[in-house]
Motif scaffolding. Structure first.
Motif, PDB file in Angstrom:
ATOM      1  N   ALA A  66      28.746  81.373 104.436  1.00  0.00           N
ATOM      2  CA  ALA A  66      29.119  80.737 103.883  1.00  0.00           C
ATOM      3  C   ALA A  66      30.532  80.569 103.191  1.00  0.00           C
ATOM      4  CB  ALA A  66      28.993  78.905 103.698  1.00  0.00           C
ATOM      5  N   VAL A  67      31.006  79.382 103.642  1.00  0.00           N
ATOM      6  CA  VAL A  67      32.606  79.350 102.786  1.00  0.00           C
ATOM      7  C   VAL A  67      32.341  77.745 102.579  1.00  0.00           C
ATOM      8  CG1 VAL A  67      34.443  77.769 104.157  1.00  0.00           C
ATOM      9  CG2 VAL A  67      34.931  79.636 102.313  1.00  0.00           C
ATOM     10  N   GLN A  68      32.500  78.081 100.420  1.00  0.00           N
ATOM     11  CA  GLN A  68      32.307  77.185  99.610  1.00  0.00           C
ATOM     12  C   GLN A  68      34.273  76.353  99.833  1.00  0.00           C
ATOM     13  OE1 GLN A  68      29.815  78.486  96.274  1.00  0.00           O
ATOM     14  NE2 GLN A  68      28.075  77.919  97.426  1.00  0.00           N
ATOM     15  N   THR A  69      34.022  75.387  99.536  1.00  0.00           N
ATOM     16  CA  THR A  69      35.760  74.704  98.795  1.00  0.00           C
ATOM     17  C   THR A  69      35.739  73.698  97.695  1.00  0.00           C
ATOM     18  OG1 THR A  69      35.869  73.151 101.032  1.00  0.00           O
ATOM     19  CG2 THR A  69      35.684  75.605 101.416  1.00  0.00           C
ATOM     20  N   LEU A  70      36.638  73.734  97.487  1.00  0.00           N
ATOM     21  CA  LEU A  70      36.743  72.102  96.460  1.00  0.00           C
ATOM     22  C   LEU A  70      38.448  71.849  96.806  1.00  0.00           C
ATOM     23  CD1 LEU A  70      36.006  74.543  93.173  1.00  0.00           C
ATOM     24  CD2 LEU A  70      34.452  72.928  94.607  1.00  0.00           C
ATOM     25  N   SER A  71      38.088  70.667  97.116  1.00  0.00           N
ATOM     26  CA  SER A  71      39.297  69.882  97.576  1.00  0.00           C
ATOM     27  C   SER A  71      39.330  68.303  96.893  1.00  0.00           C
ATOM     28  CB  SER A  71      39.838  70.505  98.661  1.00  0.00           C
ATOM     29  OG  SER A  71      39.239  69.295  99.661  1.00  0.00           O
ATOM     30  N   PRO A  72      40.928  67.871  97.036  1.00  0.00           N
ATOM     31  CA  PRO A  72      40.526  65.940  96.823  1.00  0.00           C
ATOM     32  C   PRO A  72      39.425  65.840  96.989  1.00  0.00           C
ATOM     33  CG  PRO A  72      43.308  67.219  96.993  1.00  0.00           C
ATOM     34  CD  PRO A  72      41.750  68.236  97.184  1.00  0.00           C
ATOM     35  N   ASP A  73      38.989  66.451  98.257  1.00  0.00           N
ATOM     36  CA  ASP A  73      37.472  66.090  99.152  1.00  0.00           C
ATOM     37  C   ASP A  73      36.800  66.069  98.632  1.00  0.00           C
ATOM     38  OD1 ASP A  73      39.251  65.209 101.525  1.00  0.00           O
ATOM     39  OD2 ASP A  73      39.132  66.891 102.265  1.00  0.00           O
TER      40      ASP A  73
ATOM     41  N   GLY B  67      45.891  75.166  98.271  1.00  0.00           N
ATOM     42  CA  GLY B  67      45.240  74.461  97.656  1.00  0.00           C
ATOM     43  C   GLY B  67      44.511  74.046  97.538  1.00  0.00           C
ATOM     44  N   THR B  68      43.294  74.329  98.383  1.00  0.00           N
ATOM     45  CA  THR B  68      41.913  74.845  98.524  1.00  0.00           C
ATOM     46  C   THR B  68      41.213  75.629  97.817  1.00  0.00           C
ATOM     47  OG1 THR B  68      41.905  73.241 100.813  1.00  0.00           O
ATOM     48  CG2 THR B  68      39.656  74.640 100.546  1.00  0.00           C
ATOM     49  N   VAL B  69      40.394  75.611  96.634  1.00  0.00           N
ATOM     50  CA  VAL B  69      39.529  76.456  96.331  1.00  0.00           C
ATOM     51  C   VAL B  69      38.753  76.885  97.423  1.00  0.00           C
ATOM     52  CG1 VAL B  69      38.457  77.410  94.440  1.00  0.00           C
ATOM     53  CG2 VAL B  69      40.006  76.210  94.209  1.00  0.00           C
ATOM     54  N   HIS B  70      38.446  78.312  97.674  1.00  0.00           N
ATOM     55  CA  HIS B  70      37.209  78.898  98.406  1.00  0.00           C
ATOM     56  C   HIS B  70      36.673  79.465  98.217  1.00  0.00           C
ATOM     57  CE1 HIS B  70      41.338  80.229  99.670  1.00  0.00           C
ATOM     58  NE2 HIS B  70      40.913  81.590 100.077  1.00  0.00           N
ATOM     59  N   ARG B  71      35.415  80.179  98.174  1.00  0.00           N
ATOM     60  CA  ARG B  71      34.922  81.058  98.538  1.00  0.00           C
ATOM     61  C   ARG B  71      33.854  81.431  98.954  1.00  0.00           C
ATOM     62  NH1 ARG B  71      29.070  80.632  93.869  1.00  0.00           N
ATOM     63  NH2 ARG B  71      29.368  82.618  93.479  1.00  0.00           N
ATOM     64  N   MET B  72      34.402  82.923  99.817  1.00  0.00           N
ATOM     65  CA  MET B  72      33.195  83.350 100.693  1.00  0.00           C
ATOM     66  C   MET B  72      31.671  83.286 100.137  1.00  0.00           C
ATOM     67  SD  MET B  72      33.548  86.582 103.601  1.00  0.00           S
ATOM     68  CE  MET B  72      35.176  86.120 103.886  1.00  0.00           C
ATOM     69  N   VAL B  73      31.027  83.193 100.769  1.00  0.00           N
ATOM     70  CA  VAL B  73      29.302  83.546 100.666  1.00  0.00           C
ATOM     71  C   VAL B  73      28.179  84.267 101.773  1.00  0.00           C
ATOM     72  CG1 VAL B  73      27.242  82.152 100.439  1.00  0.00           C
ATOM     73  CG2 VAL B  73      29.128  81.653  99.399  1.00  0.00           C
TER      74      VAL B  73
END
Length: 261
Positions: free
Chosen positions: A64-71, A89-95
């Motif tokens: 998965a990819v975890q993301t943090l954004s205004p969403d 600007g989207t923080v992303h973390r590959m899982v």
């Protein structure tokens, strides 16, 4: 990067590639890290890009990819054949879910390898450019020392990321927005060099298409006499990237050579 390796000093002389990959994209392959983090999740180092959209094309395994954004916070499943992409600007973390392997397509030629990536380190690290650079830097090579440093870097990024995610999930976007501002401050001095890479890569490629359209409109497509084919094999296997072990191509003007951090 993303799949990018992190903080690398740009090559002072950037050779141009007359025929870059389509759209002057950057290209690499990643096998997601299987190191367990503080929250029990195995995966890479959370980060964002400031001016590049990144795409994952899943070629094997699951994760998965975890993301943090205004969403807000999202977790996008990854399986063979799926594609996920995220804008600047989207923080992303590959899982890692099991043998996850992806091909990474990165906008704007080699900008991520030229530093367009900022880890989600804790605020006190982000506030000190020298401390940030030391935390982001890896020893050259692919041996145990580099692996230990890459894992330590990942753990520090996860520490900051979990705080950002908790606040965003609770409805507080303040820490996330401040992280974006801190990231912009860290890369500000790189902008003139990035502009040169953009002009020589992505912008030049788009302008070349305009010239070709003009030629077609006149009925004299002389540029087609230059038609040819190219090939390339990976020039570095198993490097330590942000999200996992990274195979890359040394294509000047498209993907910058990895020269250590």
């Amino acid at each position: 990067m993303s799949g990018g390796p992190g903080q690398v000093e740009p090559d002072p002389v950037q050779p141009l590639l007359p025929h870059p990959l389509p759209g002057a994209v950057g290209l690499s392959h990643l096998s997601a890290y299987d190191w367990e983090a503080a929250d029990g999740v195995c995966g890479g180092s959370p980060h964002l890009h400031l001016v590049c959209t990144e795409a994952y094309v899943v070629t094997g395994g699951r994760g998965a990819v975890q993301t943090l954004s205004p969403d807000g916070y999202r977790e996008i499943p990854l399986e063979p054949g799926s594609i996920a992409w995220f804008t600047p600007g989207t923080v992303h973390r590959m899982v890692q879910g099991g043998d996850l392997r992806i091909t990474v397509l990165m906008q704007n030629s080699g900008l991520p390898e030229a530093g367009d990536a900022v880890f989600t380190f804790p605020p006190e690290v982000l506030a000190d450019p020298e401390r940030y650079a030391a935390a982001a830097r890896l020893p050259s090579g692919t041996g145990p020392e580099t692996a230990t440093a890459a894992r330590r870097r990942r753990d520090l990024a996860v520490e900051g990321y979990l705080a950002l995610r908790e606040a965003l999930t609770d409805g507080d976007s303040g820490p996330y927005l401040e992280f974006q501002r801190a990231a912009a401050r860290l890369v500000r001095d790189k902008v003139p060099h990035w502009r040169e890479l953009w002009r020589a890569g992505a912008l030049a490629t788009a302008e070349r298409t305009g010239t070709q359209l003009d030629a077609l409109a006149t009925g004299e497509p002389a540029y087609l006499k230059e038609a040819t084919a190219h090939e390339a094999d990976p020039t570095r296997l198993g490097g330590f990237g942000m999200c996992g072990r990274r195979d890359e191509y040394n294509l000047p003007g498209t993907t910058l050579p990895y020269r250590g951090e």
